[in-house]
Design a protein around this motif. Structure first.
Motif, PDB file in Angstrom:
ATOM      1  N   THR A  87       0.828  -1.208   0.000  1.00 52.75           N
ATOM      2  CA  THR A  87       0.000   0.000   0.000  1.00 52.75           C
ATOM      3  C   THR A  87       0.856   1.250   0.000  1.00 52.75           C
ATOM      4  O   THR A  87       0.524   2.236  -0.680  1.00 52.75           O
ATOM      5  CB  THR A  87      -0.940  -0.015   1.221  1.00 52.75           C
ATOM      6  N   TYR A  90       2.090   1.564  -3.565  1.00 50.17           N
ATOM      7  CA  TYR A  90       1.010   1.975  -4.471  1.00 50.17           C
ATOM      8  C   TYR A  90       0.631   3.439  -4.249  1.00 50.17           C
ATOM      9  O   TYR A  90       0.354   4.165  -5.202  1.00 50.17           O
ATOM     10  CB  TYR A  90      -0.219   1.086  -4.274  1.00 50.17           C
ATOM     11  N   THR A  91       0.601   3.845  -2.988  1.00 51.05           N
ATOM     12  CA  THR A  91       0.231   5.228  -2.689  1.00 51.05           C
ATOM     13  C   THR A  91       1.278   6.197  -3.200  1.00 51.05           C
ATOM     14  O   THR A  91       0.953   7.237  -3.788  1.00 51.05           O
ATOM     15  CB  THR A  91       0.044   5.402  -1.169  1.00 51.05           C
ATOM     16  N   THR A  95       0.403   8.405  -6.472  1.00 50.83           N
ATOM     17  CA  THR A  95       0.302   9.858  -6.297  1.00 50.83           C
ATOM     18  C   THR A  95       1.178  10.590  -7.303  1.00 50.83           C
ATOM     19  O   THR A  95       0.758  11.592  -7.895  1.00 50.83           O
ATOM     20  CB  THR A  95       0.691  10.247  -4.860  1.00 50.83           C
ATOM     21  N   THR A 213      -5.314  12.179  -3.950  1.00 51.74           N
ATOM     22  CA  THR A 213      -4.866  10.993  -4.675  1.00 51.74           C
ATOM     23  C   THR A 213      -4.278   9.956  -3.724  1.00 51.74           C
ATOM     24  O   THR A 213      -4.533   8.753  -3.863  1.00 51.74           O
ATOM     25  CB  THR A 213      -3.824  11.385  -5.737  1.00 51.74           C
ATOM     26  N   ALA A 214      -3.498  10.414  -2.762  1.00 56.37           N
ATOM     27  CA  ALA A 214      -2.892   9.489  -1.800  1.00 56.37           C
ATOM     28  C   ALA A 214      -3.955   8.794  -0.961  1.00 56.37           C
ATOM     29  O   ALA A 214      -3.874   7.571  -0.727  1.00 56.37           O
ATOM     30  CB  ALA A 214      -1.909  10.244  -0.905  1.00 56.37           C
ATOM     31  N   HIS A 216      -7.027   8.239  -1.825  1.00 57.39           N
ATOM     32  CA  HIS A 216      -7.731   7.293  -2.704  1.00 57.39           C
ATOM     33  C   HIS A 216      -6.947   5.989  -2.848  1.00 57.39           C
ATOM     34  O   HIS A 216      -7.528   4.887  -2.717  1.00 57.39           O
ATOM     35  CB  HIS A 216      -7.930   7.936  -4.079  1.00 57.39           C
ATOM     36  N   HIS A 217      -5.658   6.081  -3.087  1.00 58.29           N
ATOM     37  CA  HIS A 217      -4.857   4.861  -3.257  1.00 58.29           C
ATOM     38  C   HIS A 217      -4.725   4.101  -1.941  1.00 58.29           C
ATOM     39  O   HIS A 217      -4.701   2.863  -1.945  1.00 58.29           O
ATOM     40  CB  HIS A 217      -3.475   5.220  -3.805  1.00 58.29           C
ATOM     41  N   TRP A 218      -4.637   4.819  -0.842  1.00 59.37           N
ATOM     42  CA  TRP A 218      -4.482   4.137   0.444  1.00 59.37           C
ATOM     43  C   TRP A 218      -5.736   3.342   0.803  1.00 59.37           C
ATOM     44  O   TRP A 218      -5.649   2.240   1.345  1.00 59.37           O
ATOM     45  CB  TRP A 218      -4.180   5.158   1.536  1.00 59.37           C
ATOM     46  N   ASN A 219      -6.911   3.899   0.495  1.00 57.62           N
ATOM     47  CA  ASN A 219      -8.164   3.244   0.879  1.00 57.62           C
ATOM     48  C   ASN A 219      -8.704   2.304  -0.191  1.00 57.62           C
ATOM     49  O   ASN A 219      -9.701   1.615   0.047  1.00 57.62           O
ATOM     50  CB  ASN A 219      -9.236   4.300   1.182  1.00 57.62           C
ATOM     51  N   SER A 220      -8.094   2.281  -1.359  1.00 54.70           N
ATOM     52  CA  SER A 220      -8.636   1.499  -2.466  1.00 54.70           C
ATOM     53  C   SER A 220      -8.417  -0.004  -2.251  1.00 54.70           C
ATOM     54  O   SER A 220      -7.338  -0.426  -1.830  1.00 54.70           O
ATOM     55  CB  SER A 220      -7.979   1.934  -3.784  1.00 54.70           C
ATOM     56  N   ILE A 281      -2.355   7.295   7.154  1.00 58.79           N
ATOM     57  CA  ILE A 281      -2.690   8.310   6.155  1.00 58.79           C
ATOM     58  C   ILE A 281      -3.206   9.576   6.815  1.00 58.79           C
ATOM     59  O   ILE A 281      -3.040  10.682   6.283  1.00 58.79           O
ATOM     60  CB  ILE A 281      -3.713   7.742   5.147  1.00 58.79           C
TER      61      ILE A 281
END
Length: 303
Positions: A87, A90-91, A95, A213-214, A216-220, A281
């Motif tokens: 994660t 990805y974050t 981002t 954006t961060a 979104h990627h963290w929670n996706s 986050i």
């Protein structure tokens, strides 16, 4: 003497109305704040409380039967640390890629001298409300060879139309056309103007888009659920989901004393997993919060 006295009475009346108005506003604001904060506070205290106290409704303001069993149960899974590693990667990469595609696109759409500007803007807005659907998207991802590849979580869905629209509004309202005119007279081209003038003057909106954006990627987890089957590539949210679903299944299949233990474990891990997945986050918010008024609100007021 009558006129000043009437003005004074009117002033006193207005002052009383203002006080009542302020009291009502502060009361409503306090109520809304309580409605928002208390659920968050309850999750925190429930994660440190005994599961029986939580289930029995005895947890209100402070932890009851303080325990760290929930955090131990979550962190003892080896896959949790794999999920954290994935994660974070990805974050970070997501981002950077998101900023690299959304900020230039927003700047280009903000330029009034862009050919077919309205047409391109409408094309962006149309895909904001309509998509090809899950199955065509899956087939496209498969044909691109991105299934079970970490790039599938950061590259195909990197363009966010909402972020482009917000950043475009910021560029339109915060970068005067006279600035471009003066730079072009000195021989500055579009590319140089963007990197040397537009970007340094747009730190606020860049910070806001980066945070969005961060987060979104963290929670996706949905994209990973669809496109990733390799356990070594799964993000934290998906791993936590699998752990919680496994606890629920164990709870349903157990009986007697085993069922009580399974219920206790599922209850205490439910709240601790939320804290484990959100605290990292949330630590970024204090560093970015100061940019929100300057970044988002300027575009919202003037746009």
């Amino acid at each position: 003497m009558d006129i000043p006295s009437k003005k004074k009475q009117r002033h006193i009346k207005n002052t009383r109305k203002d006080k009542v108005f302020d009291i009502v506003n502060y009361g409503l604001a306090g109520l809304f704040l309580l409605i928002i904060i208390y659920p968050l506070w309850f999750i925190v205290i429930a994660s440190f409380s005994d599961p029986s106290a939580v289930s029995g409704g005895r947890v209100w303001l402070w932890p009851q039967g303080f325990t760290l069993d929930g955090y131990r149960a979550v962190l003892e899974h080896e896959r949790i640390w794999v999920g954290y590693r994935n994660t974070i990667w990805y974050t970070f990469t997501g981002t950077l890629i998101g900023l690299a595609v959304n900020i230039p696109a927003a700047y280009v759409l903000s330029r009034k001298d862009l050919v077919f500007r309205k047409f391109l803007t409408w094309m962006f807005l149309i895909v904001m409300f309509f998509s090809g659907g899950l199955i065509p998207t899956y087939l496209t991802i498969r044909d691109l060879g991105l299934l079970n590849h970490w790039l599938v979580l950061v590259l195909p869905f990197s363009v966010s139309i909402f972020h482009v629209v917000v950043a475009r509004t910021f560029f339109q309202t915060s970068l005067p056309s006279d600035l471009w005119d003066a730079a072009s007279i000195d021989g500055c081209g579009n590319l140089r103007f963007f990197f040397t003038i537009a970007v340094p003057l747009s730190k606020a909106i860049i910070a806001v888009i980066a945070l969005w954006t961060a987060v979104h990627h963290w929670n996706s987890y949905f994209n990973a659920l669809i496109y990733i089957t390799d356990v070594n590539l799964q993000p934290l949210q998906l791993i936590l989901r699998q752990i919680l679903v496994g606890n629920e299944l164990m709870m349903q299949q157990s009986t007697g004393e085993a069922a009580i233990i399974a219920i206790r474990r599922a209850t205490i891990m439910r709240y601790s997993s939320i804290i484990v997945s959100t605290v990292p986050i949330m630590c970024f918010y204090p560093f970015i919060q100061k940019y929100f008024n300057q970044g988002v609100m300027i575009g919202a007021i003037k746009g």
